[in-house]
Motif scaffolding. Structure first.
Motif, short mmCIF file in Angstrom:
data_model
loop_
_atom_site.label_atom_id
_atom_site.label_comp_id
_atom_site.label_asym_id
_atom_site.label_seq_id
_atom_site.Cartn_x
_atom_site.Cartn_y
_atom_site.Cartn_z
N MET A 1 -3.75 0.86 -19.29
CA MET A 1 -3.16 1.72 -18.21
C MET A 1 -3.80 1.36 -16.93
SD MET A 1 -1.49 4.18 -17.71
CE MET A 1 -1.14 5.61 -19.08
N LEU A 2 -4.78 0.77 -16.66
CA LEU A 2 -5.20 0.30 -15.20
C LEU A 2 -4.50 -1.01 -14.78
CD1 LEU A 2 -8.87 0.86 -15.60
CD2 LEU A 2 -7.30 2.15 -14.23
N GLY A 3 -4.01 -1.76 -15.84
CA GLY A 3 -3.40 -3.02 -15.76
C GLY A 3 -1.65 -2.52 -15.49
N ALA A 4 -1.43 -1.49 -16.33
CA ALA A 4 0.09 -1.16 -15.72
C ALA A 4 0.24 -0.74 -14.51
CB ALA A 4 0.36 0.02 -17.04
N THR A 5 -0.91 0.14 -13.99
CA THR A 5 -0.56 0.47 -12.67
C THR A 5 -0.60 -0.47 -11.57
OG1 THR A 5 -3.02 1.29 -12.73
CG2 THR A 5 -1.31 2.99 -13.36
N LEU A 6 -1.62 -1.41 -11.89
CA LEU A 6 -1.93 -2.31 -10.77
C LEU A 6 -0.35 -3.40 -10.74
CD1 LEU A 6 -3.25 -4.30 -9.21
CD2 LEU A 6 -3.75 -5.64 -11.13
N CYS A 7 0.36 -3.48 -11.96
CA CYS A 7 1.57 -4.20 -12.14
C CYS A 7 2.85 -3.41 -11.29
CB CYS A 7 2.04 -4.17 -13.44
SG CYS A 7 1.28 -5.60 -14.25
N PHE A 8 2.70 -2.06 -11.33
CA PHE A 8 3.63 -0.99 -10.62
C PHE A 8 3.44 -1.19 -9.29
CE2 PHE A 8 3.86 1.62 -14.82
CZ PHE A 8 4.82 0.70 -15.48
N ALA A 9 2.19 -1.07 -8.89
CA ALA A 9 1.98 -1.23 -7.46
C ALA A 9 2.15 -2.53 -6.81
CB ALA A 9 0.32 -1.01 -6.95
N ALA A 10 1.93 -3.67 -7.54
CA ALA A 10 2.40 -5.09 -7.15
C ALA A 10 3.77 -5.02 -6.91
CB ALA A 10 1.87 -5.93 -8.04
N LEU A 11 4.65 -4.40 -7.85
CA LEU A 11 5.99 -4.44 -7.94
C LEU A 11 6.64 -3.63 -6.55
CD1 LEU A 11 8.30 -3.49 -10.58
CD2 LEU A 11 8.98 -2.54 -8.32
N ASP A 12 5.95 -2.60 -6.12
CA ASP A 12 6.03 -1.83 -4.94
C ASP A 12 5.64 -2.67 -3.79
OD1 ASP A 12 6.95 0.18 -6.50
OD2 ASP A 12 4.99 1.33 -6.67
N ALA A 13 4.67 -3.36 -3.44
CA ALA A 13 4.43 -4.24 -2.50
C ALA A 13 5.03 -5.44 -2.41
CB ALA A 13 2.78 -4.64 -2.72
N THR A 14 5.66 -6.01 -3.24
CA THR A 14 6.66 -7.11 -3.27
C THR A 14 7.83 -6.72 -2.85
OG1 THR A 14 5.30 -8.10 -4.94
CG2 THR A 14 7.41 -9.11 -4.63
N SER A 15 8.37 -5.43 -3.50
CA SER A 15 9.74 -5.22 -3.05
C SER A 15 10.00 -4.80 -1.57
CB SER A 15 10.18 -4.25 -3.86
OG SER A 15 9.24 -2.84 -3.79
N LYS A 16 8.46 -4.28 -1.05
CA LYS A 16 8.48 -3.78 0.15
C LYS A 16 8.47 -4.99 1.31
CE LYS A 16 5.51 -1.71 3.84
NZ LYS A 16 6.31 -0.87 4.19
N HIS A 17 7.99 -6.08 0.84
CA HIS A 17 8.10 -7.47 1.62
C HIS A 17 9.57 -7.75 1.58
CE1 HIS A 17 7.32 -11.50 3.04
NE2 HIS A 17 7.80 -12.12 1.85
N LEU A 18 9.95 -8.03 0.21
CA LEU A 18 11.46 -8.49 0.11
C LEU A 18 12.60 -7.62 0.85
CD1 LEU A 18 11.23 -9.57 -3.33
CD2 LEU A 18 11.42 -11.08 -1.72
N SER A 19 12.29 -6.35 1.10
CA SER A 19 13.54 -5.52 1.60
C SER A 19 13.60 -5.77 3.00
CB SER A 19 13.14 -4.36 1.19
OG SER A 19 11.95 -3.62 1.74
N GLN A 20 12.52 -6.37 3.61
CA GLN A 20 12.83 -6.62 5.09
C GLN A 20 13.85 -7.79 5.51
OE1 GLN A 20 11.19 -4.71 7.06
NE2 GLN A 20 10.41 -3.67 4.97
N THR A 21 14.26 -8.54 4.23
CA THR A 21 15.30 -9.60 4.48
C THR A 21 16.49 -9.46 3.62
OG1 THR A 21 13.09 -11.14 4.75
CG2 THR A 21 15.54 -12.08 4.14
N TYR A 22 16.21 -8.90 2.51
CA TYR A 22 17.45 -8.66 1.37
C TYR A 22 17.85 -7.30 1.07
CZ TYR A 22 15.46 -13.44 0.70
OH TYR A 22 15.26 -14.86 0.74
N PRO A 23 19.14 -7.06 0.61
CA PRO A 23 19.48 -5.77 0.44
C PRO A 23 18.74 -5.22 -0.71
CG PRO A 23 21.41 -7.16 0.64
CD PRO A 23 20.24 -8.00 0.42
N VAL A 24 18.36 -3.93 -0.77
CA VAL A 24 17.50 -3.27 -1.74
C VAL A 24 18.41 -3.49 -3.13
CG1 VAL A 24 16.79 -0.92 -2.48
CG2 VAL A 24 16.38 -1.77 -0.08
#
Length: 287
Positions: A1-24
């Protein structure tokens, strides 16, 4: 469960970075397409037609579309708001589920549950307080994401007694891939990703797919009532990633709001756990 939540947080952090350049929507497409490819590569050879076997295909599609909406709205929110505060808004979902369960599933709600719901929404107001630094548009997107996620969870509760968990997971990936591919002419554009950004877009699907597979495995080894408190580790991961990569830490009022939301949702989860334990004890006594 802790690994799953880390994956979800990493997904959110990465999408935040990419959304500054690419369409959501392009990022949503990447998240589901590479998730779908992972499942086809690793699960299709062994499961074959069992991967898509379902007695309720329309309900599976409707549920999957709610998760696609959750992903798209939350990515839009992450692009405008800090990670921790945005993540906290999604954790209002269990409180919305309580209300929807009462209206849609005719489940009884105790006074304690209503108190927890009210307290949780007060926590959300502490984060999105008037005069605060958060974007109103970002708050709007995260509110829509939480609403979609609540409906998704209600549909999951309706399907899970009769449907295979992996099949349900595959339908979310498949429907997300097909729907976002069909809609591609409406949003595809902007700069062409280089190798690094292309890898980051692919990582969205890897984070999402791996996180959901780990989540499924966690529920195989422990009861949902035991695991539910660990879901709130995602708030901690979000704060850490927001600090490491975006140099942002929530202020004291926002942290207080997060604590109230987490405490309210946890109280509902723990009360459900006690209710299940009491029901099991009564059954054993009757036998």
């Amino acid at each position: 469960m802790l690994g799953a939540t880390l994956c979800f947080a990493a997904l959110d952090a990465t999408s935040k970075h990419l959304s500054q350049t690419y369409p959501v929507p392009m990022l949503v497409w990447g998240r589901y397409t590479f998730h779908c490819l992972m499942m086809l590569i690793f699960l299709a050879p062994s499961m074959r037609l069992q991967l898509i076997a379902t007695a309720r295909p329309k309900a599976q599609v409707a549920r999957a579309l709610m998760l696609v909406g959750t992903t798209g709205f939350s990515m839009a929110g992450f692009s405008m708001m800090p990670l921790a505060e945005s993540t906290a808004f999604l954790f209002v979902t269990p409180l919305v589920v309580v209300i929807l369960s009462h209206w849609l599933l005719k489940e009884s709600i105790t006074g304690g549950h209503w108190l927890a719901v009210v307290a949780g929404f007060v926590g959300a107001l502490l984060i999105a307080r008037p005069g605060g630094a958060l974007s109103l548009q970002g708050i709007f997107w995260m509110t829509l994401a939480a609403a979609c996620y609540a409906i998704y969870q209600i549909q999951t509760r309706q399907l899970s007694p009769t449907e295979n968990t992996v099949t349900m997971l595959f339908y979310t990936a498949l429907v997300g891939t097909v729907s976002m591919t069909l809609a591609a002419p409406l949003y595809w554009g902007g700069p062409t990703p280089g190798w690094i950004d292309a890898a980051l877009i692919a990582s969205l699907g890897i984070y999402g797919g791996t996180g959901h597979l780990m989540l499924t495995r966690a529920f195989r080894y422990a009861a949902a009532s035991f695991l539910s408190p660990f879901l709130y580790a995602q708030l901690i991961w979000a704060m850490l990633l927001g600090w490491m990569f975006y140099d942002h830490l929530p202020d004291l009022l926002s942290i207080a709001g997060m604590a109230v939301i987490a405490g309210s949702s946890l109280s509902i989860a723990l009360s459900e756990r006690l209710k299940q334990a009491s029901a099991a004890k009564d059954r054993d006594t009757a036998c």
